[in-house]
Design a protein around this motif. Sequence first.
Motif, short mmCIF file in Angstrom:
data_model
loop_
_atom_site.label_atom_id
_atom_site.label_comp_id
_atom_site.label_asym_id
_atom_site.label_seq_id
_atom_site.Cartn_x
_atom_site.Cartn_y
_atom_site.Cartn_z
N LEU A 184 1.04 -1.40 0.13
CA LEU A 184 -0.06 -0.11 0.03
C LEU A 184 0.65 1.13 0.03
CD1 LEU A 184 -1.19 0.90 3.42
CD2 LEU A 184 0.08 -1.16 3.17
N PRO A 185 0.29 2.48 -0.58
CA PRO A 185 1.24 3.59 -0.65
C PRO A 185 0.76 4.37 0.84
CG PRO A 185 -0.19 3.57 -2.52
CD PRO A 185 -0.72 2.35 -1.43
N MET A 186 1.82 4.95 1.50
CA MET A 186 1.63 5.76 2.48
C MET A 186 2.47 6.94 2.48
SD MET A 186 2.79 2.76 5.44
CE MET A 186 2.40 3.46 6.80
N VAL A 187 1.47 8.15 2.40
CA VAL A 187 2.04 9.47 2.39
C VAL A 187 1.78 10.46 3.20
CG1 VAL A 187 1.80 11.34 0.46
CG2 VAL A 187 1.63 8.80 -0.32
N PRO A 188 2.80 11.00 3.64
CA PRO A 188 2.38 12.34 4.62
C PRO A 188 1.65 13.39 3.89
CG PRO A 188 4.86 11.80 4.65
CD PRO A 188 4.28 10.90 3.52
N VAL A 189 0.63 13.77 5.01
CA VAL A 189 -0.32 14.85 4.33
C VAL A 189 -0.21 15.87 5.21
CG1 VAL A 189 -1.36 13.30 2.62
CG2 VAL A 189 -2.29 13.53 4.89
N ARG A 190 -0.96 17.18 4.77
CA ARG A 190 -1.47 18.19 5.95
C ARG A 190 -2.96 18.18 5.96
NH1 ARG A 190 2.56 20.12 8.83
NH2 ARG A 190 0.94 21.58 9.46
N VAL A 191 -3.57 18.16 7.08
CA VAL A 191 -5.10 17.83 7.35
C VAL A 191 -5.64 19.13 8.00
CG1 VAL A 191 -6.94 16.49 7.85
CG2 VAL A 191 -4.96 15.49 7.20
N ARG A 192 -6.47 19.88 7.71
CA ARG A 192 -6.97 21.18 8.31
C ARG A 192 -8.43 20.15 9.05
NH1 ARG A 192 -5.30 25.60 8.42
NH2 ARG A 192 -7.16 26.37 9.41
N GLY A 193 -8.50 20.83 10.09
CA GLY A 193 -9.60 20.66 10.88
C GLY A 193 -9.55 19.44 11.88
N ILE A 194 -8.42 19.07 11.96
CA ILE A 194 -8.00 17.79 12.79
C ILE A 194 -6.89 18.41 13.70
CG2 ILE A 194 -7.52 15.36 12.72
CD1 ILE A 194 -8.90 15.10 10.32
N SER A 195 -7.16 17.94 14.86
CA SER A 195 -6.04 17.67 16.06
C SER A 195 -5.88 16.27 16.53
CB SER A 195 -6.17 18.82 17.12
OG SER A 195 -5.72 20.20 16.69
N VAL A 196 -4.74 16.11 17.15
CA VAL A 196 -4.46 14.62 17.62
C VAL A 196 -4.19 14.81 19.34
CG1 VAL A 196 -2.99 12.44 17.67
CG2 VAL A 196 -3.61 13.78 15.72
N GLY A 197 -4.99 14.08 19.84
CA GLY A 197 -4.95 13.80 21.43
C GLY A 197 -4.74 12.41 21.91
N LEU A 198 -5.32 12.08 23.03
CA LEU A 198 -5.16 10.83 23.57
C LEU A 198 -6.55 9.86 23.54
CD1 LEU A 198 -2.77 11.46 26.49
CD2 LEU A 198 -2.19 10.33 24.37
N SER A 199 -6.48 8.79 23.19
CA SER A 199 -7.76 8.04 23.10
C SER A 199 -8.46 7.83 24.61
CB SER A 199 -7.46 6.44 22.70
OG SER A 199 -8.21 5.65 22.83
N GLY A 200 -9.69 7.65 24.50
CA GLY A 200 -10.42 7.51 25.93
C GLY A 200 -10.51 6.18 26.34
N ALA A 239 -9.12 14.63 28.53
CA ALA A 239 -8.83 15.74 28.39
C ALA A 239 -8.33 16.33 29.99
CB ALA A 239 -10.12 16.46 28.35
N HIS A 240 -7.87 17.75 30.08
CA HIS A 240 -7.52 18.09 31.23
C HIS A 240 -8.71 18.31 32.26
CE1 HIS A 240 -3.32 18.21 30.42
NE2 HIS A 240 -3.50 18.70 29.48
N PRO A 241 -8.77 18.59 33.40
CA PRO A 241 -9.92 19.06 34.35
C PRO A 241 -10.70 20.34 33.65
CG PRO A 241 -8.06 18.38 35.72
CD PRO A 241 -7.46 18.56 34.31
N ASP A 242 -10.05 20.95 32.78
CA ASP A 242 -10.64 22.38 32.46
C ASP A 242 -11.20 22.03 30.92
OD1 ASP A 242 -8.63 22.12 30.64
OD2 ASP A 242 -7.73 24.27 31.14
N GLY A 243 -11.22 20.62 30.49
CA GLY A 243 -11.75 20.22 29.13
C GLY A 243 -10.96 20.36 28.02
N THR A 244 -9.75 20.92 28.16
CA THR A 244 -8.98 21.17 27.32
C THR A 244 -8.29 19.44 26.76
OG1 THR A 244 -7.07 21.52 28.43
CG2 THR A 244 -8.31 23.39 27.47
#
Length: 281
Positions: free
Chosen positions: A111-127, A204-209
């Motif tokens: 499969l192809p694997m290509v670095p891209v730039r994506v608007r509208g998405i950030s990355v955090g930690l799974s719940g 998230a942190h206690p303040d929701g961020t």
Amino acid sequence: MQDRSLEALGYAGVPAREPLIYPGRLVGRPSFLNGDELLDLRPSGAPLGDWPVALPAGASERPQRATVDGLLTLLGVPPAQERFPVLAVGSNAAPGQVRHKLARLGSSGALPMVPVRVRGISVGLSGHISPAGYVAAAPYADPDAESPLVATWLDAAQLNAVDSTELPNYGRAFLPGDAFPVTLPSGRRLPGAYLYYNARGILAHPDGTPRAGGAQPAVLAQLLSESPRLRELFGHGPESWTGRAGADAELRARGTAAFEAEGWLRREDGFARYAVRADRP
């Protein structure tokens, strides 16, 4: 002949086997994963299937230069236009993990694997805590963000295989390109792409961020430092966390419940409206 094996290139690590290396070494340039080897792609303004693939000099039964579709055809698997673009977050962007996952499930590793730039998405930690014991990366909608991710092009069998490893902890959504622009290294934009998002939410942190990701030992150490519940379950260090969590599904479930008990779980609704059924692309 140049050695393009994952081992020689430093991409062989498998977080599913070594959880503290999560997410593993992510692909850093446009590449073609072919099982045990990683080949360079040459981005162009043409469709992905026409991008040149640099093959090692002296490779038997293959020209020294080929295209993505030419190589896929030679391997007997679907061409680029019959594949599904999937934005990889975390270890799904690591060739070693992808090779391990697809091989374990009996699917093609091409499969192809290509670095891209994506608007509208950030990355955090799974719940939730993964079966290997790590806390994975997870995306969340963020209108002001632009994030570096990796686009992978999976055929139908590969997509079904990855679904089997992600669901039900994750849902799969198709994100339209007008709402979440995905830009290739060539400057072209995709009309849309699939994304796995955490069905429980993100931490998230206690303040929701949202909590930020990072090296797994640091992530686990920080969570342990803030939660007596987690220390009681997993001990006082990242090694004891992954050792205990990776060996005990009930303990993982209790740890996941502790995230919510601590007030850390933030529901992520930004992708659910784009969700697709798991039994179809």
